[in-house]
Scaffold this active site. Sequence first.
Site, PDB file in Angstrom:
ATOM      1  CB  SER A   1      -0.888   0.028   1.246  1.00 32.38           C
ATOM      2  OG  SER A   1      -0.102   0.290   2.398  1.00 32.38           O
ATOM      3  CG  ASP A   2       1.402   5.825  -1.587  1.00 35.33           C
ATOM      4  OD1 ASP A   2       2.366   5.985  -0.804  1.00 35.33           O
ATOM      5  OD2 ASP A   2       1.206   6.573  -2.567  1.00 35.33           O
ATOM      6  CD1 TRP A   3       5.113   5.348   4.584  1.00 32.67           C
ATOM      7  CD2 TRP A   3       4.893   4.210   2.673  1.00 32.67           C
ATOM      8  NE1 TRP A   3       6.181   4.472   4.477  1.00 32.67           N
ATOM      9  CE2 TRP A   3       6.076   3.764   3.324  1.00 32.67           C
ATOM     10  CE3 TRP A   3       4.541   3.604   1.456  1.00 32.67           C
ATOM     11  CZ2 TRP A   3       6.901   2.770   2.792  1.00 32.67           C
ATOM     12  CZ3 TRP A   3       5.359   2.617   0.921  1.00 32.67           C
ATOM     13  CH2 TRP A   3       6.523   2.213   1.596  1.00 32.67           C
ATOM     14  N   GLY A   4      -0.273   4.736   4.172  1.00 31.07           N
ATOM     15  CA  GLY A   4      -1.561   5.156   4.717  1.00 31.07           C
ATOM     16  C   GLY A   4      -2.724   4.961   3.758  1.00 31.07           C
TER      17      GLY A   4
END
Length: 818
Positions: A318-321
């Site tokens: 996942s992208d961060w968050g």
Amino acid sequence: MKFFTLLPLAVLACAGSSLAGSAQPDYQQLFAEREVDSPAHFLERRQQGIGGAGGNGPGYQTVPSVPFDGNDSLPYSPSFYPTPQTQGTTQKWKDAIGKAREYLQQFNQTEKVILTTGSGWTRGPCVGNISPIPRVNFPGLCLMDGPAGVRGIDRVTSFPDAITVAASFDRDLMYKRAHAMGEEFKTKGANIWLGPMMNLARSPEGGRSWEGFGADPYLSGEGSYFSVLGAQDAGVQANLKHYINNEQEHFRNEGSSNLDARTERELYQHPFMRGIQAGAASTMCSYNLLNNSWACQNSELLNNRLKTELQFPGYVLSDWGAQHAGVATANAGLDMTMPGDITCCSRQEGSLWGGNLTMAVNNGSVESTRLDDMATRILAGWFLLGQDQGYPEPNFNFFDKKDPATNQFVDATADHYKVAREVASAGTVLLKNHRNALPLNKPRTMAVVGSDAGPLYQGANYWPDRAQNGGLPYGTLGQGWGSGSTDYSYFFSPYESLQARARKDRTDMQWNFDDYNIAQSVMIANMTDVALVFVSAESGEGYIIVDNNEGDRNNLTLWNQGEQLIRNVTAVNNNTVVIVHSVGAVDMESFAENPNVTAIVWANLPGSESGRALVDVLYGDFNPSGRLPYTIGKNRTDYSADVLYYNDTVTPQINYTEKLNIDYRHFDAKNIEPRYEFGYGLSYTKFDYSGAWTQQVGHADNSWWGSSNASTGLPDWLFQPKYEVTFSLTNSGSCDGHEVWQAYLEFPRSAGEPPKVLRNFGREKICKGDTKEVKFTLSQYDVSYWCNELQQWIQPEGKFKVVIGASSRDIRQAVVLN
Ligand SMILES: *[C@@H]1O[C@H](CO)[C@@H](O)[C@H](O)[C@H]1NC(C)=O
Ligand SMILES: *[C@@H]1O[C@H](CO)[C@@H](O)[C@H](O)[C@H]1NC(C)=O
Ligand SMILES: *[C@@H]1O[C@H](CO)[C@@H](O)[C@H](O)[C@H]1NC(C)=O
Ligand SMILES: *[C@@H]1O[C@H](CO)[C@@H](O)[C@H](O)[C@H]1NC(C)=O
Ligand SMILES: *[C@@H]1O[C@H](CO)[C@@H](O)[C@H](O)[C@H]1NC(C)=O
Ligand SMILES: *[C@@H]1O[C@H](CO)[C@@H](O)[C@H](O)[C@H]1NC(C)=O
Ligand SMILES: *[C@@H]1O[C@H](CO)[C@@H](O)[C@H](O)[C@H]1NC(C)=O
Ligand SMILES: *[C@@H]1O[C@H](CO)[C@@H](O)[C@H](O)[C@H]1NC(C)=O
Ligand SMILES: *[C@@H]1O[C@H](CO)[C@@H](O)[C@H](O)[C@H]1NC(C)=O
Ligand SMILES: *[C@@H]1O[C@H](CO)[C@@H](O)[C@H](O)[C@H]1NC(C)=O
Ligand SMILES: *[C@@H]1O[C@H](CO)[C@@H](O)[C@H](O)[C@H]1NC(C)=O
Ligand SMILES: *[C@@H]1O[C@H](CO)[C@@H](O)[C@H](O)[C@H]1NC(C)=O
């Protein structure tokens, strides 16, 4: 005479003092007025573990709950379950997956979960960390930004940004840049390179477009393919990002990009397909929603398109968050959550996975086979790159750059300046050259003006993540801002390199870097043999707001009143050379046709080697061959898509209504005259095109198209050559050089394609007087389009034409395919 004191030089030697001139703006006051985040505040927040990762920034609120899936009035994504078990399409992948399965037998369930769940923001030396598992001798994984070099640490090279290597139209340089970068990641002990980034420049304002390869899917696809090969040949795992349709920064955490299946396949998905064909170990799902379903829990995107249709054997992180649910993401095909915390980016307890994933597997919400598949995919990437064999451990600390306990200050730069410099020169585009203004030939007198010429006067890394001075004059632009930037270990500004060269030629060189003291610039530019005016335009990632630009640019004009500076200098100097450092297209109408602007040099974002690479081009040591990787229009309204800036719903709908017609496809379809078209760029020499012809190669019959094969995934035969095209290039000018040729395909009308689409290109070195024969092939895939109704690639009946030339509008040769 008092004007010619050494004041500016003295100021430069005196670090920390402000720039010359009484017209200097009051920066404290301007910061207060503009409510700019100061660098001190920014760093403090990072040290507290808040922000600065690329997660949510000021002004952003992540929508707390999952919105709807299947609201009748809005586009939605169909469901596709379960996630296919990874198989591998090549022997290399099959071997890696085999090793992963065998190794995984030693892991207990808790340990499998550890592989999938980032250890948490600041819990480890890297921007993302998978914890070591000592019982089974697993050393853990280190994930690091960014796409143009190792982010936020010392003794690395700041490579030219991807938009610059795209402008070189040179596959070999794409490979070499990524290979050198990959070596730096490996030297520092980072396992995963968070790149390449390949979202398209759908609109010129898009904040992060410079991290990618421009507005054309084919060019971006080659950028992706050769970057993955280069980086992975150096031993680091590549990461294809951001999957998918993260083409703007406004609402990047809550907007839904809505587009049809054909537009997705032909434009935005193509570079991901190429990255997978190159063997990329991992893919990053993006922040945004797609058809109102978060990209990291959209089963149609992850389970179907990525893992079934494109047969991606690696893992999705996942992208961060960007993860917003535990069970839903696991079942939709997410394999790793980053940085592992519930939201990004601050140090927290708990994760949507971790103990929660264990619980979900235990209670049957997530099948244990799904957990095994996640872990297998992650370990397969590690084995694929041979990282199980003596890979260096991280020897730095992203969260505390100077910590002597964790940072070994390992030099990763080797001789990478060579490729960085070559790419920066090859990615410089000569847009205008009248009266032989360039190359410069020992001018007697020269003026150099504009803050964009100067050194970064507060220090190269004063502004974290290159958020250049809140938009106020600071120094030359070498990179965009955000997680895609790198700290400079060194930096050659144009001023420094020009000064060295001018001295060699005994040129009298005067300068002024204060954009707001125009009188001084006019004074020194008056009557000089040549005046170099440096201007710029910036953008970046949306977690930092610079001069009210939330990542995306609010306008297409130059920053720091560049137009006015050009206007005033040209009024007194009839040999003005404009040099532009920009993240993307700008409105050039106020100066492009001014006869006193004798040359325009589009220097893109050159990184550390900025000045040296530019001087090579300006003085003819490097014959320019760069081409625009996007169209520069005459008016913002000429473009088919703009950023959506305003929302009237919690989930703003970003409708890609222009479909296939972005950039030159739209300008061609609507017959709009651009200022400088896609693929445009000049040289100091001249090239002639001749003798184009074509023949069928490989399988001549089309029988496969009727078979069921055509609808399942992307079979090998689709990529076999079908036509071969040959033509000749002659250097008929007065010096050696490189020519970037481009081949565009014109489909039969019935296909419903834009007038022409790029299908191949090359950069050929040809000495003066020489002729070179160039050959390229077109595959079945190249002459197909995606049919929404049949959900497969289709080859239309009718006449195909291939046109070859020096830009998308400078066509020199044409052949009909039979
Ligand atoms: C669908 O979304 C629209 C716009 O957000 C909203 O007005 C409508 O009530 C929603 N319908 C359903 C069935 O949820
Ligand atoms: C999004 O919706 C469009 C129809 O509106 C459809 O063609 C497309 O396949 C959908 N994409 C995804 C990923 O669900
Ligand atoms: C798995 O192994 C770890 C040590 O790596 C141990 O702490 C844990 O209790 C084990 N879990 C199970 C479920 O056996
Ligand atoms: C599980 O998720 C919840 C939020 O849904 C969170 O509060 C909790 O800390 C998580 N548990 C673990 C063990 O991470
Ligand atoms: C710059 O040009 C403007 C007109 O565009 C003019 O009003 C101004 O006086 C000029 N400034 C200088 C210092 O020449
Ligand atoms: C330019 O220099 C010439 C020669 O010294 C002078 O006559 C003229 O006034 C100058 N122009 C400006 C705008 O300073
Ligand atoms: C440019 O200006 C110079 C004086 O600075 C003059 O000698 C020259 O003829 C001019 N050239 C053109 C093409 O106007
Ligand atoms: C465009 O934006 C830049 C950066 O925020 C700003 O400096 C400039 O003044 C703006 N241009 C216009 C015409 O508003
Ligand atoms: C071009 O430069 C000359 C000075 O060399 C000046 O007289 C003339 O007005 C300038 N033209 C424009 C269009 O600025
Ligand atoms: C740009 O286009 C808009 C809308 O068509 C028009 O109003 C405007 O005058 C144009 N600007 C220029 C400089 O031509
Ligand atoms: C617009 O988006 C923001 C989040 O960016 C949200 O807080 C706000 O409620 C939205 N506006 C409306 C009218 O939904
Ligand atoms: C996008 O399209 C949907 C329908 O698919 C519509 O409800 C919405 O208003 C559109 N949004 C914008 C910003 O045009």
